[in-house]
Design a protein around this motif. Structure first.
Motif, PDB file in Angstrom:
ATOM      1  N   UNK A 373      54.696  26.824  52.960  1.00  0.00           N
ATOM      2  CA  UNK A 373      54.599  27.085  51.320  1.00  0.00           C
ATOM      3  C   UNK A 373      54.098  28.446  50.962  1.00  0.00           C
ATOM      4  N   UNK A 374      54.717  29.342  50.198  1.00  0.00           N
ATOM      5  CA  UNK A 374      54.537  30.647  49.903  1.00  0.00           C
ATOM      6  C   UNK A 374      52.854  30.679  49.508  1.00  0.00           C
ATOM      7  N   UNK A 375      52.593  29.760  48.622  1.00  0.00           N
ATOM      8  CA  UNK A 375      51.398  29.867  48.011  1.00  0.00           C
ATOM      9  C   UNK A 375      50.551  29.813  49.033  1.00  0.00           C
ATOM     10  N   UNK A 376      50.439  29.173  50.099  1.00  0.00           N
ATOM     11  CA  UNK A 376      49.623  29.189  51.197  1.00  0.00           C
ATOM     12  C   UNK A 376      49.535  30.364  52.382  1.00  0.00           C
ATOM     13  N   UNK A 377      50.940  30.901  52.231  1.00  0.00           N
ATOM     14  CA  UNK A 377      51.024  32.085  52.973  1.00  0.00           C
ATOM     15  C   UNK A 377      50.463  33.310  52.282  1.00  0.00           C
ATOM     16  N   UNK A 378      50.537  33.116  50.965  1.00  0.00           N
ATOM     17  CA  UNK A 378      49.881  34.174  50.254  1.00  0.00           C
ATOM     18  C   UNK A 378      48.330  34.135  50.478  1.00  0.00           C
ATOM     19  N   UNK A 379      47.593  33.139  50.195  1.00  0.00           N
ATOM     20  CA  UNK A 379      46.185  32.808  50.500  1.00  0.00           C
ATOM     21  C   UNK A 379      45.908  33.463  51.902  1.00  0.00           C
TER      22      UNK A 379
ATOM     23  N   UNK B  46      54.684  20.361  49.317  1.00  0.00           N
ATOM     24  CA  UNK B  46      54.174  21.810  49.402  1.00  0.00           C
ATOM     25  C   UNK B  46      52.713  21.728  48.459  1.00  0.00           C
ATOM     26  N   UNK B  47      52.203  22.359  48.414  1.00  0.00           N
ATOM     27  CA  UNK B  47      50.859  22.483  47.381  1.00  0.00           C
ATOM     28  C   UNK B  47      51.180  22.433  46.210  1.00  0.00           C
ATOM     29  N   UNK B  48      50.293  22.096  45.143  1.00  0.00           N
ATOM     30  CA  UNK B  48      50.483  21.724  44.027  1.00  0.00           C
ATOM     31  C   UNK B  48      50.235  23.177  43.129  1.00  0.00           C
ATOM     32  N   UNK B  49      50.125  24.168  43.637  1.00  0.00           N
ATOM     33  CA  UNK B  49      49.635  25.519  43.082  1.00  0.00           C
ATOM     34  C   UNK B  49      50.666  26.809  43.334  1.00  0.00           C
ATOM     35  N   UNK B  50      51.008  27.361  42.177  1.00  0.00           N
ATOM     36  CA  UNK B  50      51.987  28.636  42.266  1.00  0.00           C
ATOM     37  C   UNK B  50      51.025  29.747  41.653  1.00  0.00           C
ATOM     38  N   UNK B  56      47.245  31.106  37.759  1.00  0.00           N
ATOM     39  CA  UNK B  56      47.902  29.969  38.688  1.00  0.00           C
ATOM     40  C   UNK B  56      48.342  29.003  37.855  1.00  0.00           C
ATOM     41  N   UNK B  57      49.456  28.426  38.187  1.00  0.00           N
ATOM     42  CA  UNK B  57      49.911  27.435  37.732  1.00  0.00           C
ATOM     43  C   UNK B  57      49.814  25.974  38.536  1.00  0.00           C
ATOM     44  N   UNK B  58      49.128  25.364  37.924  1.00  0.00           N
ATOM     45  CA  UNK B  58      49.214  23.999  38.852  1.00  0.00           C
ATOM     46  C   UNK B  58      49.915  22.878  38.145  1.00  0.00           C
ATOM     47  N   UNK B  70      48.611  26.014  33.046  1.00  0.00           N
ATOM     48  CA  UNK B  70      48.249  27.446  33.682  1.00  0.00           C
ATOM     49  C   UNK B  70      46.852  27.889  33.659  1.00  0.00           C
ATOM     50  N   UNK B  71      46.228  28.244  34.615  1.00  0.00           N
ATOM     51  CA  UNK B  71      44.673  28.563  34.258  1.00  0.00           C
ATOM     52  C   UNK B  71      44.539  30.008  35.132  1.00  0.00           C
ATOM     53  N   UNK B  72      43.264  30.270  35.037  1.00  0.00           N
ATOM     54  CA  UNK B  72      42.854  31.301  35.385  1.00  0.00           C
ATOM     55  C   UNK B  72      42.640  31.473  37.237  1.00  0.00           C
ATOM     56  N   UNK B  73      42.719  32.661  37.583  1.00  0.00           N
ATOM     57  CA  UNK B  73      42.810  32.567  39.312  1.00  0.00           C
ATOM     58  C   UNK B  73      41.534  31.906  39.751  1.00  0.00           C
ATOM     59  N   UNK B  74      40.585  31.859  39.222  1.00  0.00           N
ATOM     60  CA  UNK B  74      39.104  31.121  39.792  1.00  0.00           C
ATOM     61  C   UNK B  74      38.829  29.945  39.398  1.00  0.00           C
TER      62      UNK B  74
END
Lengths: 1015, 161
Positions: A373-379, B46-50, B56-58, B70-74
């Motif tokens: 997962x690219x999101x995880x790789x970024x983290x 995959x995880x639910x976050x981009x 961040x898009x959940x 779409x939310x703030x990064x933190x």
């Protein structure tokens, strides 16, 4: 199912769905828009039902992505319809179609206000919803008081009040002035007693926004937040409908913990204890369950609890528990938890003392770089970057390089930038740095920005030891069959400059170097050709004796490009050709590039820019910024204290940086060679903070007095730091705000350079930038407020010594949150003196009044202008100034032992220029400078230092100038610098120097005395 | 804070948009295109976050529909993920096992319900029961108004006979 059928709308939607392609859809939409337009033109014939239908159609078309540039008026006008169904449609569609600044909204303000203050509850709700979703500044100014009233009204039902709370939040975001802090804080605390969970949830969101801006006013809310949390998480005292998969409103729990993160600490021990009990319960009691929603909700609460624990700086045990949890998370199967584990571990890096525990998970983190997962790789990349330090830099950078070849294109640029920065920051040796960058270019040339290869060239140019190695490496890469154009650029540049170091190696004769570079010429773009031409010219220059063959070949190339369409190429070709005909002159003009002036790495700056772009206000960010010492002052120089600007960028605190001798940053070596910096041994951070506080206090006397005061105990054989602490006045110890960094060190550093940080504490940072011209100077004080609330009662008073005329421009009384103000300070030097000006600075933050006295770096050496003299100029002057009081001589003992080279550097950093070779004795230094003041004008000063190679702790110094005071002051000033190299640590015990200028000179057995006879 | 809510079908058709931060029209189209590109391309498991433009898009997929916020990064990602589910459950309760078609033909209902759940980009009500009661109340008001209108037109019709 209660669907209110609207046949026309359904038909239209079906038509759209039946369209075979985009073109058909567009036709159908255009037809409908035409229809609506015609119908709206004759508004009188429209029934409310039809109007509603058309407005919905417009919204649908808008949603499909088409421009709907008419009908807004009709939509807005529905808001003022008397009946609920029309009003509802009017409000909702307006909120979807229009943006906050739309002109038509202004027309509606009155109707909206009437609905809000009216008695009809359903109308109130509609109006509050629209304003809460799209209200702008104008709404904020005209509606906020009414909305506030609804929120606290006892006669309103919860359904209105919860909307009022969030509506007020929106208005507050648009204009923070609409919430009057004084009156509102108590109301807010009352709202937190609310039993209705809808109202409480909304109010908590409002509170989060309020405290994020100004927590001071809302201290009374803190215990209530803790109570709420206890009620939910511990007592589970909540109506059934507000539990979500068995968890008492996870959202409210999260929000409450978020609000708590904006308070810097929790002072009340009882509240703190109750909170930690709840947090402990959450940390321990959250299990992984099968139901995904329950799992998400409970982990949402858990992660928020983790943030709060981090924020509260809990005991180490609890922190380790948190890291252990995160370590577990980053290895689980569930991707969301993995992602959040990595993200929170990165945040955790900000907490001191846990870095080492985090490092235990390094292997797992590196594995996550290869997560599907690219999101995880970024983290994972962010975490790797953040946790990197000297101890693991090699491993991490190698991993990043390896990952580079397989990583997604979307990440390569960031990846290569980060690898380059880490390599630069933590390189154990410079050749490794060169290796990394060349590999980077080799593997991901397209993603390596110019900054990166410029930087490596800069390093190699400034480090002679590195040059043959870099050239050899560049030569190796050229053997590869296909190389990236950036590699051609960098290797051509390096070989042009340094290939002559390789001349004896096989395959490295000028001819071979030339031909292997020239092979690449047909493959490169126009922007690279000029670099290659320069390389050819340099090869030609280095080939001694000239090889006619090579010469002809290169001349032919120059000739070919003389008519090139690109101006740069043409110019170089013509010039190099003409130059090479000139023979010897070529060598002068094409000589090796001089060293680059040291400056902040463009890469690090770039990474910083990226960070500030996305910066936003949040508890976590604020903390990060407060920990970064250089966040506010814009300096274009690195701090001179030996620990380079490392802390600037990374969120990691690197506590051991400056005391770790293995970590000599590349830049340090550079600065040393440039002769800018004098102290190179990394100094351990000063332990005696108190003696630094003392420094500024003892200013009234000349700085010499400070020194002797500090030194007296040392001379008695008692450790001086302890004693220095004992004589600090009581008032000074009351300052509860601790300065960050060592004030004395900062001052000494600023004596040698013109910009940097003068003072810093958790609230304020004072930076300085100075320009000096002859006897005048202009300093700018940068006062930066690091907090999110203003600093008040700011006062700055200059206490100038008698020899300086100083004028400080107006300092504002208040420094707004996170703002920086600049206060220019004009300085005129009247006559020579070593006395130091003091800045008496005070401000108030919350209940703390802070007063500090800071020495200003407007010191004697700032009014010097280095001057180089030849033998013929020096000696006549030296002779003409004979004996006291114009020429003074003294034996100085207790000198910090320095190699001669470093002493010369120290002098030149004081702007006293050493002329090498003037003194026949290699152990002596002769130096000269010009001093400027109003009374003396420009005055030549000459200095001679005779050292004893057998005993570096003593020397004899002779100073001469045309002004007796100047001679004395300059002598004393240089002595201070030699005896007490500004380290912040206690100076070595010093025998009292012979202070009187008339004192008998040098015992006969002093080798210096014999040498002096030479002159 | 939630900056916007998007409902996008697997084919990239937009089913609902709601903007809590001011995005001009042109920008909205661009945002939708970018987010669809990012989210629809993601595989399962995959995880639910981009991460997107510093925000961040959940997102969460339900059958053929992607719900994105779409939310703030933190901001707390999981919390928002469950807001999505809370919204879906509320829709489900209202429509009775909701499907994409319900949301297409009754998109205005989706808006009404969202407005009871979120306001100013924040969660307003976390009780499904309360939301259901409020929406039913609104429906009743509309019905009453309709009946009134009908009876009036009946009266007029009879009177004009």
């Amino acid at each position: 199912m209660a669907l209110s059928g609207m046949r026309g709308l359904s038909v239209f939607i079906s038509d759209i769905r039946n369209c075979q392609n985009k073109e058909q859809e567009r036709l159908r939409v255009d037809k409908e828009l035409g229809n609506i337009r015609t119908r709206f033109k004759n508004e009188k014939g429209l029934t409310p039902y039809e109007k509603k239908k058309y407005v919905w159609k417009m919204l649908y078309i808008h949603m499909l992505g088409y421009d709907v540039d008419f009908g807004h008026m009709e939509t807005v006008s529905l808001i003022s319809a008397p009946k609920y169904p029309e009003k509802q449609v009017g409000y909702i569609v307006t909120a979807c179609l229009l943006n906050e600044n739309h002109d038509f909204l202004r027309i509606a303000i009155n109707t909206v206000r009437n609905d809000i203050i009216g008695r009809n509850e359903t109308f109130q709700c509609l109006a509050l919803t629209m304003v809460g979703n799209i209200g702008g500044r104008e709404f904020a100014e005209s509606l906020a008081p009414d909305v506030q009233k609804l929120l606290i009204s006892s006669s309103c039902r919860p359904l209105v009040r919860k909307k009022a709370a969030l509506c007020l939040l929106r208005l507050y975001r648009k204009n923070p002035d609409v919430v009057n802090v004084d009156g509102w804080a108590d109301r807010m605390a009352q709202l937190l007693d609310e039993r209705d969970l809808g109202v409480l949830t909304s109010s908590m969101s409002l509170l989060v926004a309020l405290v994020s801006n100004n927590h001071e006013a809302y201290w009374s809310c803190l215990p209530k937040c803790v109570k709420t949390l206890e009620r939910l998480a511990r007592n589970q005292d909540i109506p059934q409908e507000y539990t979500y998969y068995g968890i008492p409103s996870p959202w409210l729990q999260v929000k409450t913990m978020r609000a708590l993160q904006y308070f810097p600490t929790i002072e009340d021990p009882n509240t703190r204890r109750s909170l930690f009990e709840v947090l402990q319960r959450i940390l321990m009691g959250t299990d992984v369950v099968k139901n995904v929603n329950k799992n998400n909700a409970s982990h949402a609460v858990l992660f928020e609890a983790l943030s709060l624990v981090m924020h509260l700086d809990a005991e180490k045990e609890m922190m380790s528990q948190c890291v252990a949890l995160l370590g577990k998370f980053i290895a689980v199967r569930e991707p969301n938890i993995r992602y959040l584990g990595l993200e929170n571990m990165t945040r955790m890096l900000m907490v001191t003392d846990v870095q080492d525990i985090i490092k235990r998970h390094q292997a797992q983190i590196i594995t996550s770089l290869k997560d599907p997962d690219i999101s995880i790789r970024r983290r994972a990349l962010d975490l790797c970057y953040g946790m990197c330090d000297v101890s693991n830099a090699k491993d991490i950078v190698e991993e990043l390089l390896q990952y580079l070849s397989t990583s997604d294109f979307a990440m390569r640029e960031e990846l290569s930038l980060k690898a380059a920065i880490l390599a630069e920051k933590f390189a154990p040796d410079l050749s490794w740095y060169v290796d990394v960058i060349l590999q980077l270019i080799d593997k991901a040339g397209d993603f390596v920005s110019d900054d990166i290869w410029f930087r490596v060239v800069q390093f190699v140019t400034n480090n002679e030891d590195l040059q043959p190695y870099a050239a050899a490496k560049a030569r190796e890469y050229l053997d590869k069959p296909a190389i990236h154009e950036t590699m051609v650029k960098v290797s051509a540049y390096l070989l042009g400059e340094y290939s002559h170091f390789l001349a004896r190696r096989p395959g490295c004769s000028p001819k071979e170097i030339f031909s292997i570079i020239h092979e690449k010429l047909p493959t490169v773009s126009m922007s690279t050709v000029p670099i290659l031409l320069s390389t050819y010219a340099k090869i030609l220059m280095h080939t001694q004796p000239p090889e006619p063959d090579l010469q002809n070949q290169i001349w032919a190339i120059f000739h070919k490009y003389e008519s090139c369409i690109d101006v740069e190429i043409q110019q170089r070709a013509v010039e190099y050709f003409a130059l090479s005909a000139k023979g010897a002159a070529l060598a002068d003009i094409l000589a090796e590039m001089p060293k680059f002036p040291e400056r902040q790495s463009a890469l690090i700056k770039k990474a910083e820019d990226i960070e500030t772009d996305t910066a936003e206000q949040s508890a976590i960010k604020l903390r990060a910024q407060q920990q970064m010492s250089n966040a506010l002052v814009v300096t274009d120089q690195r701090p001179a204290n030996g620990s380079p600007a490392v802390g600037q960028l990374s969120l990691v605190k690197l506590p051991s940086m400056s005391s770790n001798p293995d970590n000599y940053s590349a830049d340090e070596g550079v600065t040393q060679e440039n002769g800018i910096l004098s102290t190179v041994d990394p100094q351990p951070p000063s332990a005696d903070l108190l003696s630094d506080l003392l420094g500024p206090l003892a200013i009234e006397g000349p700085p010499g007095a400070v020194q002797s005061e500090q030194n007296v105990p040392g001379a008695d054989g008692v450790p001086s730091a302890a004693d220095a602490a004992a004589i600090v006045p009581i008032e000074e110890q009351k300052n509860t705000v601790q300065p960050i960094g060592n004030i004395a060190e900062r001052f000494h550093a600023l004596c040698l350079k013109d910009s940097g940080v003068l003072y810093e504490d958790p609230n304020i940072q004072i930076g300085i930038k100075a320009e000096w011209r002859a006897h005048q100077g202009r300093l700018v004080l940068f006062l930066g407020n690091k907090n999110t609330s203003p600093l008040v009662s700011v006062q700055a008073l200059i206490l100038p010594p008698s020899h300086l005329k100083m004028e400080l421009s107006l300092v504002p009384e208040t420094i707004p949150p996170r703002a920086q103000v600049q206060c220019p300070l004009e300085v005129v030097n009247l006559h020579p003196s070593r006395d130091v000006a003091v800045l008496d600075f005070s401000y108030k933050f919350g209940s703390h009044a802070v007063n500090i006295k800071l020495r200003l770096p407007a010191v004697l050496n700032k009014f010097l202008q280095p001057l180089t003299l030849t033998t013929n100029e020096f000696f006549p002057q030296w002779r003409s100034l004979s004996g006291p009081p114009l020429k003074l001589q003294e034996v100085v003992r207790g000198v910090k032992p320095l190699p001669l080279m470093e002493m010369a550097n120290l002098l030149s950093s004081l702007r006293v220029m050493v002329s090498s070779g003037l003194d026949p004795n290699p152990n002596n230094l002769v130096a000269s400078t010009t001093f400027y003041s109003e009374s003396t004008r420009a005055m030549l000063c000459l200095v001679r230092i005779e050292t004893d190679p057998a005993d570096r702790t003593q020397l004899r110094m002779t100073v001469a100038s045309g002004d007796p005071t100047l001679t004395f002051e300059l002598m004393e000033y240089i002595k201070e610098q030699l005896v007490d190299i500004p380290t912040g640590s206690a100076p070595p015990p010093m025998a009292p120097a012979v202070a009187s200028p008339m004192a008998p000179v040098a015992p006969l057995n002093d080798p210096g005395a014999i040498l002096a006879g030479l002159l | 804070m939630i900056h916007f809510v998007l409902l996008i079908s697997r084919q990239g058709k937009v089913r609902l948009t709601k903007w809590y931060s001011a995005y001009p029209q042109k920008e909205r189209t661009k945002v939708i295109r970018e987010i669809s590109g990012e989210v629809l391309a993601r595989g399962p498991k995959l995880c639910n976050f981009v991460e997107w433009r510093g925000l961040k898009v959940v997102y969460r997929r339900y059958a053929s529909l992607y719900f994105c916020m779409c939310i703030n990064q933190d901001d707390n990602e999981l919390e928002v993920l469950e807001i999505i589910h809370h919204y879906v459950e509320t829709l489900d309760r209202y429509f009775g096992s909701v499907c994409e078609l319900d949301l297409i033909f009754n998109f205005h209902k989706a808006y009404y319900i969202l407005d009871e759940l979120l306001l100013a980009g924040e969660l307003q009500e976390s009780s499904k029961k309360t939301v259901a009661r409020l929406i039913a109340g609104q429906d009743a008001l509309v019905e009453t108004a309709k009946e009134e209108a009908n009876s009036i037109s009946n009266i007029i019709a009879q009177a004009s006979k």
